[in-house]
Structures are given as C-alpha cells and as structure tokens.
Design a protein around this motif. Structure first.
Motif, PDB file in Angstrom:
ATOM      1  N   ALA A 132      -5.276 -14.484   6.133  1.00 19.37           N
ATOM      2  CA  ALA A 132      -6.026 -14.023   4.966  1.00 19.37           C
ATOM      3  C   ALA A 132      -5.239 -14.205   3.673  1.00 19.37           C
ATOM      4  O   ALA A 132      -5.825 -14.373   2.591  1.00 19.37           O
ATOM      5  CB  ALA A 132      -6.422 -12.558   5.138  1.00 19.37           C
ATOM      6  N   SER A 133      -3.919 -14.171   3.748  1.00 22.08           N
ATOM      7  CA  SER A 133      -3.099 -14.222   2.537  1.00 22.08           C
ATOM      8  C   SER A 133      -2.636 -15.621   2.159  1.00 22.08           C
ATOM      9  O   SER A 133      -1.913 -15.791   1.169  1.00 22.08           O
ATOM     10  CB  SER A 133      -1.872 -13.311   2.698  1.00 22.08           C
ATOM     11  N   LEU A 192      -2.331  -8.651  -7.520  1.00 22.90           N
ATOM     12  CA  LEU A 192      -3.185  -7.462  -7.541  1.00 22.90           C
ATOM     13  C   LEU A 192      -4.007  -7.373  -6.254  1.00 22.90           C
ATOM     14  O   LEU A 192      -4.153  -6.291  -5.673  1.00 22.90           O
ATOM     15  CB  LEU A 192      -4.106  -7.498  -8.766  1.00 22.90           C
ATOM     16  N   ILE A 193      -4.551  -8.493  -5.817  1.00 22.15           N
ATOM     17  CA  ILE A 193      -5.296  -8.508  -4.555  1.00 22.15           C
ATOM     18  C   ILE A 193      -4.401  -8.062  -3.406  1.00 22.15           C
ATOM     19  O   ILE A 193      -4.799  -7.251  -2.555  1.00 22.15           O
ATOM     20  CB  ILE A 193      -5.852  -9.918  -4.287  1.00 22.15           C
ATOM     21  N   ALA A 194      -3.168  -8.572  -3.377  1.00 24.88           N
ATOM     22  CA  ALA A 194      -2.230  -8.203  -2.314  1.00 24.88           C
ATOM     23  C   ALA A 194      -1.876  -6.724  -2.374  1.00 24.88           C
ATOM     24  O   ALA A 194      -1.831  -6.040  -1.341  1.00 24.88           O
ATOM     25  CB  ALA A 194      -0.969  -9.051  -2.427  1.00 24.88           C
ATOM     26  N   GLU A 195      -1.626  -6.213  -3.579  1.00 22.38           N
ATOM     27  CA  GLU A 195      -1.227  -4.815  -3.714  1.00 22.38           C
ATOM     28  C   GLU A 195      -2.373  -3.867  -3.362  1.00 22.38           C
ATOM     29  O   GLU A 195      -2.155  -2.798  -2.794  1.00 22.38           O
ATOM     30  CB  GLU A 195      -0.721  -4.536  -5.134  1.00 22.38           C
ATOM     31  N   LEU A 196      -3.600  -4.226  -3.686  1.00 19.79           N
ATOM     32  CA  LEU A 196      -4.746  -3.400  -3.317  1.00 19.79           C
ATOM     33  C   LEU A 196      -4.862  -3.303  -1.797  1.00 19.79           C
ATOM     34  O   LEU A 196      -5.076  -2.220  -1.242  1.00 19.79           O
ATOM     35  CB  LEU A 196      -6.032  -3.975  -3.918  1.00 19.79           C
ATOM     36  N   ALA A 197      -4.721  -4.441  -1.121  1.00 21.14           N
ATOM     37  CA  ALA A 197      -4.785  -4.437   0.342  1.00 21.14           C
ATOM     38  C   ALA A 197      -3.601  -3.678   0.937  1.00 21.14           C
ATOM     39  O   ALA A 197      -3.750  -2.916   1.908  1.00 21.14           O
ATOM     40  CB  ALA A 197      -4.809  -5.869   0.862  1.00 21.14           C
ATOM     41  N   ASP A 198      -2.438  -3.860   0.344  1.00 23.07           N
ATOM     42  CA  ASP A 198      -1.229  -3.208   0.832  1.00 23.07           C
ATOM     43  C   ASP A 198      -1.343  -1.688   0.711  1.00 23.07           C
ATOM     44  O   ASP A 198      -0.963  -0.938   1.618  1.00 23.07           O
ATOM     45  CB  ASP A 198      -0.027  -3.712   0.029  1.00 23.07           C
ATOM     46  N   ASN A 199      -1.892  -1.233  -0.410  1.00 27.77           N
ATOM     47  CA  ASN A 199      -2.024   0.205  -0.643  1.00 27.77           C
ATOM     48  C   ASN A 199      -2.904   0.850   0.425  1.00 27.77           C
ATOM     49  O   ASN A 199      -2.541   1.874   1.021  1.00 27.77           O
ATOM     50  CB  ASN A 199      -2.596   0.434  -2.040  1.00 27.77           C
TER      51      ASN A 199
END
Length: 243
Positions: A161-162, A184-191
């Motif tokens: 996905a990444s 931002l997309i990665a950090e939203l998923a990570d959170n």
C-alpha cells in the motif's frame, strides 16, 4: 517560495485539441469493442480468484522456548497471539519505512529554496523518533518470543500500500508540498495503527508494553500535527503567490 503548481504545456486534457477531440469521439461511436464483456464479467472473474486464493501469508511459529511458552499460555487463556504478532510485525515494517520516507523528505527539503517553511532539524527529530519506534516494537516482539525479522501478512499488505508514497518522495520532480502530502497520508495511517496496536496490547494484558506504545503515539501525534500544518501553509502560500 517554491511553487508546486505552475501553468505549462500540459497536453493530457482533451480540451487542448477540440478538432481532434471530435474525431476521437466519432471513432468511438463507429468502432466496436475489441472483445465482449463488461465490468460485471471482470467482477465475476475476480470473485473466482478470491474464492480460489489462499491467505497472503502467515505468522511464523515462535523460534524460542520463551516464545513457545508464551504463545501456549495465551492460547490457554482464549487469546489469539497470531493477530497480535501480525500487527506488531506490521508496525515494525511501517516504522522502518517511516525512517526512509523522512530521509527522502529531508533530502527533498535540503534541495528546496532556502525560504522553505519546513525546518530540517524538526524533520530530523521526527526521523529519529521513527527509528526509536522501530526499536521499541522490535524489543516488544523479542520480549514475547516473536521473530522481528519475519514479514507478517499485515506488514506485507502495508508495504504494498505504501509503494506509491515512496515513489512520490523519491521522484526528483515532486515538490516539497507534494512530499508533505505523501507523508501526511503515512502519518494518518500510522496514527490510527498505533491506536489499534495499543488496544490489542491492552487486550493481551500487557500493560507495561501498552504504556510504552502510548508514549510513541504521543510523538506520532506531534508528527501528524506539524506535517498537517506545514502542508496546509505551503498550499495556501502557493495559491497566494502570483503566477
């Protein structure tokens, strides 16, 4: 400030050539499809593939006596350690990827105009915290006898996905704003993933580990807040700069 959107010779739209557009549409009307079928046929074939396919991967058995004992104990209490280990492996892989994404963002910002609003020292802090989170999850996996070198099913899926995010960050043509949007997309998923992992950890009765993960989540919250703000500021400034 670096502009991420400029007017140029973009020829991808049909409006660039109205005459050719009419000819193209006329050709569509007189040219039959090259093969029979529609989206329903594609959906049916995919359903067939889904029914015949196996799982995407598996969680390996513990390789240590400690791991075997721990897994057996959790089984006896009605818990499913495979799901927990799968999500630990997923977080491990994502935090490792996060380090590489921030390395790429730092390189991008270092090459950007000097008046970029993104401070490199703060990005370096975020990158180092991602590395610490990786080590935290690695130690957590070892503490329960799991193998942190194995790629679990969820880690495999997250990696697929990444891929697009990596491509955005490493493409020489993308701007800082483009890269911030990818981060931002990665950090939203990570959170969200950290929140889920903490809930799983608490369900497994590992309160000390859950507290450690809460500390990591607080740092991830800070990453998300800054990346979101920088991205917003860059887009708004870009819109205000005269062409």
């Amino acid at each position: 400030m670096e502009k991420s959107t400029v007017l140029g010779k973009n020829r991808t739209g049909i409006d660039m050539s109205p005459i050719d557009a009419k000819e193209m549409m006329a050709l569509v009307r007189v040219s039959p499809p090259s093969s029979a079928g529609n989206e329903q046929a594609i959906a049916e074939r995919r359903s067939q593939y889904f029914a015949e396919a196996g799982v995407i991967g598996s969680v390996p058995p513990p390789g240590t006596l400690k791991g075997i004992a721990s897994t057996a104990m959790e089984k006896l209490t009605g818990k499913n350690p495979e799901t927990f280990i799968d999500k630990l492996g997923c977080r491990l892989a994502f935090e490792r990827a996060g380090v590489r994404l921030y390395d790429a963002l730092i390189a991008k910002c270092s090459a950007a105009p000097a008046n970029s609003i993104v401070p490199l020292n703060r990005l370096q802090d975020f990158r180092n915290e991602e590395l610490e989170h990786f080590k935290l999850v690695e130690n957590a996996m070892r503490s329960i006898g799991a193998d942190p070198t194995a790629q679990t099913p969820s880690a495999d899926v997250d990696g697929m996905a990444s891929i697009g995010l990596v491509q955005v960050l490493t493409d020489p043509r993308t701007s800082v704003a483009h890269c911030l949007e990818a981060i931002l997309i990665a950090e939203l998923a990570d959170n969200d993933a950290w929140q889920l992992l903490i809930a799983l950890t608490e369900k497994m009765g590992m309160s000390d580990m859950a507290r450690d993960f809460q500390n990591a989540l607080r740092e991830e919250d800070e990453h998300l807040a800054y990346i979101r703000q920088w991205f917003k500021e860059m887009v708004m400034e870009d819109a205000a700069v005269a062409s």
